[in-house]
Motif scaffolding. Structure first.
Motif, PDB file in Angstrom:
ATOM      1  N   ARG A 133      -0.391   7.969   5.436  1.00 58.94           N
ATOM      2  CA  ARG A 133       0.894   7.519   6.087  1.00 58.94           C
ATOM      3  C   ARG A 133       2.207   7.926   5.451  1.00 58.94           C
ATOM      4  O   ARG A 133       3.225   8.409   6.046  1.00 58.94           O
ATOM      5  CB  ARG A 133       0.715   5.838   6.092  1.00 58.94           C
ATOM      6  N   CYS A 134       2.244   7.879   3.934  1.00 58.70           N
ATOM      7  CA  CYS A 134       3.415   8.277   3.672  1.00 58.70           C
ATOM      8  C   CYS A 134       3.458   9.942   3.667  1.00 58.70           C
ATOM      9  O   CYS A 134       4.705  10.085   3.882  1.00 58.70           O
ATOM     10  CB  CYS A 134       3.146   8.154   2.000  1.00 58.70           C
ATOM     11  N   ALA A 135       2.649  10.572   3.897  1.00 60.42           N
ATOM     12  CA  ALA A 135       2.821  11.782   4.188  1.00 60.42           C
ATOM     13  C   ALA A 135       3.334  12.221   5.540  1.00 60.42           C
ATOM     14  O   ALA A 135       4.310  13.237   5.638  1.00 60.42           O
ATOM     15  CB  ALA A 135       1.331  12.644   4.133  1.00 60.42           C
ATOM     16  N   LYS A 136       2.750  11.360   6.579  1.00 64.82           N
ATOM     17  CA  LYS A 136       3.381  11.331   7.791  1.00 64.82           C
ATOM     18  C   LYS A 136       4.990  11.260   7.730  1.00 64.82           C
ATOM     19  O   LYS A 136       5.566  11.616   8.649  1.00 64.82           O
ATOM     20  CB  LYS A 136       2.666  10.414   8.757  1.00 64.82           C
ATOM     21  N   ILE A 137       5.566  10.001   7.050  1.00 66.70           N
ATOM     22  CA  ILE A 137       6.760   9.947   7.158  1.00 66.70           C
ATOM     23  C   ILE A 137       7.439  10.914   6.527  1.00 66.70           C
ATOM     24  O   ILE A 137       8.506  11.184   7.254  1.00 66.70           O
ATOM     25  CB  ILE A 137       6.957   8.497   6.069  1.00 66.70           C
ATOM     26  N   PHE A 138       6.987  11.518   5.490  1.00 59.59           N
ATOM     27  CA  PHE A 138       7.850  12.721   5.094  1.00 59.59           C
ATOM     28  C   PHE A 138       7.704  14.009   5.859  1.00 59.59           C
ATOM     29  O   PHE A 138       8.940  14.734   6.074  1.00 59.59           O
ATOM     30  CB  PHE A 138       7.287  13.220   3.802  1.00 59.59           C
ATOM     31  N   GLY A 196       0.958  -1.268   0.045  1.00 61.07           N
ATOM     32  CA  GLY A 196       0.036   0.064  -0.067  1.00 61.07           C
ATOM     33  C   GLY A 196       0.895   1.374   0.056  1.00 61.07           C
ATOM     34  O   GLY A 196       0.464   2.192  -0.808  1.00 61.07           O
ATOM     35  N   TRP A 197       1.938   1.247   0.821  1.00 71.89           N
ATOM     36  CA  TRP A 197       2.606   2.307   0.683  1.00 71.89           C
ATOM     37  C   TRP A 197       3.500   2.594  -0.811  1.00 71.89           C
ATOM     38  O   TRP A 197       3.605   3.827  -1.109  1.00 71.89           O
ATOM     39  CB  TRP A 197       3.977   2.056   1.689  1.00 71.89           C
ATOM     40  N   ALA A 198       4.107   1.548  -1.051  1.00 76.30           N
ATOM     41  CA  ALA A 198       4.543   1.334  -2.295  1.00 76.30           C
ATOM     42  C   ALA A 198       3.877   2.176  -3.588  1.00 76.30           C
ATOM     43  O   ALA A 198       4.305   2.954  -4.296  1.00 76.30           O
ATOM     44  CB  ALA A 198       5.038   0.098  -2.689  1.00 76.30           C
ATOM     45  N   LYS A 199       2.390   1.860  -3.457  1.00 78.21           N
ATOM     46  CA  LYS A 199       1.553   2.324  -4.617  1.00 78.21           C
ATOM     47  C   LYS A 199       1.368   3.738  -4.260  1.00 78.21           C
ATOM     48  O   LYS A 199       1.205   4.740  -5.048  1.00 78.21           O
ATOM     49  CB  LYS A 199       0.062   1.713  -4.441  1.00 78.21           C
ATOM     50  N   ALA A 200       1.119   4.373  -3.088  1.00 79.54           N
ATOM     51  CA  ALA A 200       0.875   5.461  -2.749  1.00 79.54           C
ATOM     52  C   ALA A 200       2.167   6.432  -3.073  1.00 79.54           C
ATOM     53  O   ALA A 200       2.185   7.634  -3.495  1.00 79.54           O
ATOM     54  CB  ALA A 200       0.259   5.707  -1.273  1.00 79.54           C
ATOM     55  N   PHE A 201       3.345   6.142  -2.680  1.00 79.57           N
ATOM     56  CA  PHE A 201       4.615   6.770  -2.979  1.00 79.57           C
ATOM     57  C   PHE A 201       4.780   6.882  -4.437  1.00 79.57           C
ATOM     58  O   PHE A 201       5.118   7.813  -4.800  1.00 79.57           O
ATOM     59  CB  PHE A 201       5.891   5.872  -2.393  1.00 79.57           C
ATOM     60  N   SER A 202       4.388   5.740  -5.154  1.00 76.87           N
ATOM     61  CA  SER A 202       4.678   5.902  -6.840  1.00 76.87           C
ATOM     62  C   SER A 202       3.597   6.792  -7.131  1.00 76.87           C
ATOM     63  O   SER A 202       4.002   7.563  -8.154  1.00 76.87           O
ATOM     64  CB  SER A 202       4.316   4.442  -7.262  1.00 76.87           C
ATOM     65  N   TYR A 203       2.368   6.785  -6.911  1.00 80.42           N
ATOM     66  CA  TYR A 203       1.329   7.638  -7.340  1.00 80.42           C
ATOM     67  C   TYR A 203       1.734   9.159  -7.081  1.00 80.42           C
ATOM     68  O   TYR A 203       1.469  10.039  -7.915  1.00 80.42           O
ATOM     69  CB  TYR A 203       0.114   7.288  -6.886  1.00 80.42           C
ATOM     70  N   SER A 204       2.573   9.394  -5.863  1.00 84.46           N
ATOM     71  CA  SER A 204       2.949  10.694  -5.481  1.00 84.46           C
ATOM     72  C   SER A 204       4.203  11.030  -6.204  1.00 84.46           C
ATOM     73  O   SER A 204       4.821  12.282  -5.993  1.00 84.46           O
ATOM     74  CB  SER A 204       3.364  10.713  -4.260  1.00 84.46           C
ATOM     75  N   GLY A 205       4.729  10.266  -7.178  1.00 80.69           N
ATOM     76  CA  GLY A 205       5.750  10.692  -8.104  1.00 80.69           C
ATOM     77  C   GLY A 205       7.169  10.214  -7.663  1.00 80.69           C
ATOM     78  O   GLY A 205       8.267  10.377  -8.260  1.00 80.69           O
TER      79      GLY A 205
END
Length: 354
Positions: free
Chosen positions: A322-327, A19-28
């Motif tokens: 969750r990816c946004a929180k990581i960043f 799920g993270w991988a897809k979200a990170f990828s879609y975010s560029g």
């Protein structure tokens, strides 16, 4: 940014990392989900040269250690087992909770001293709970934070009702003796008298420890959203330690609600801090069957829960969040904002295809 995510098997955490991988990828971002059993650390690090590595504290080998040490600009975060005050409360012979090992402490302390990494460790608990489950990590100078599971909205939205999948109750998940302790309190109550409910259970191993009659076998991942959408009620049942200590919030409820399906859940204190009782119906074992009866007899009463739960998840509890929180924790404001913009774009796309 190039992001490398360590994946050590096809268990529940694989779906989170995917799920993270897809979200990170879609975010560029350029993302690789590294199968640690298929490729060596030296090969993947040299081949990909990541800017961010997401790993686990419990499988830092000498080669992973060296790969991190060779890259001073590499950002590193790691999933970490419990190490904190809660260990005094949890009997390891009764509860299946992963605690930090002494070797793990030694390795990560050495890594932190020599490289400054990891930047932080995380676990899928609320931040407030991490203060009692992971406060021990500060003993070796490592910050610990909560990073909850979430909804993979690439996989679990816009499910379709399909006639042969229709049911009163559907559940997708594995069953083994530890989980069966919880299932026996809840789902088993629906098996008797036989035939009262149309129940469909799918998973990657048989439910023989409870009932072989309602078990339907394996279901492809791409069909799970249709199974959930075709059910009147989708239960969420947690493992015993989650029910007793309230700290372990599984992924299932996020999936159910993002699909605009209806969730009746067990009582887990952490989950009740995320979802209100007009988004998810929380029940004790004695209340569970009554809730199933009510909503199978009055399915129209589900709608207010479904709509509110969906809005909460899509705004706050997707893997983009969750990816946004990581960043955010890595002080990368631009990348954080890009994730949230990507979520808006993805949400618009999802809702336009309903």
């Amino acid at each position: 940014m190039k992001i490398l995510i360590s994946s050590d098997g096809m268990h529940a955490h694989f779906y989170v990392r995917s799920g993270w991988a897809k979200a990170f990828s879609y975010s560029g971002h350029e993302v690789v989900l590294w199968d640690t059993k298929a490729q060596t650390a030296f090969d993947i690090f040299d081949e990909f040269e990541p800017d961010l590595f997401i790993g686990q504290t419990y499988n830092v080998t000498r080669s992973v250690f060296k790969c991190i040490a060779e890259r001073p600009n590499l950002k590193v975060i790691m999933k970490a087992p419990d190490w904190g005050d809660i260990q005094k409360e949890i009997d390891p012979n009764r509860y299946n909770v992963l605690f930090v090992s002494e070797e793990e402490k030694r390795v990560i302390e050495k890594l932190k001293k020599e490289t400054g990494k990891p930047d932080f460790v995380y676990v899928h608990y609320l931040d407030e709970d991490v203060k009692r489950t992971h406060n021990g990590w500060s003993n070796i100078g490592v910050k610990a934070t909560g990073l909850l599971n979430a909804a993979d909205i690439f996989e679990y939205v816009n499910g379709k009702e399909i006639d042969h999948l229709k049911s009163d109750v559907s559940f997708v998940g594995g069953c083994w003796p530890y989980k069966a302790i919880s299932f026996n309190k809840y789902i088993s109550r629906l098996f008797y008298p036989p035939g009262k409910y149309n129940i469909k259970i799918f998973g990657n191993q048989p439910w023989d420890t409870i009932s072989g009659i309602q078990y339907m076998g394996f279901i492809p991942d791409k069909m799970v959203k249709d199974v959930l959408k075709s059910a009147t009620v989708c239960p969420n049942i947690s493992e015993p330690h989650a029910q007793d200590f309230g700290i372990d919030i599984n992924e299932r409820t996020f999936k159910i609600l993002s699909n605009k399906s209806f969730c009746v859940s067990d009582n887990v204190e952490g989950m009740k801090k995320i979802f209100s009782d007009d988004e998810v119906v929380f029940t004790s074992p004695s209340e569970f069957k009554g809730a199933i009866d009510h909503f199978t007899e009055h399915p129209e009463d589900r709608e207010k829960y479904i709509e509110k739960g969906y809005k909460n998840v899509m705004k706050n509890h997707t893997y983009f969040n969750r990816c946004a929180k990581i960043f955010d924790l890595l002080d990368m404001e631009k990348y954080k904002n890009n994730c949230l913009l990507a979520l808006e774009k993805m949400t618009t796309s999802v809702e336009s295809n309903e």
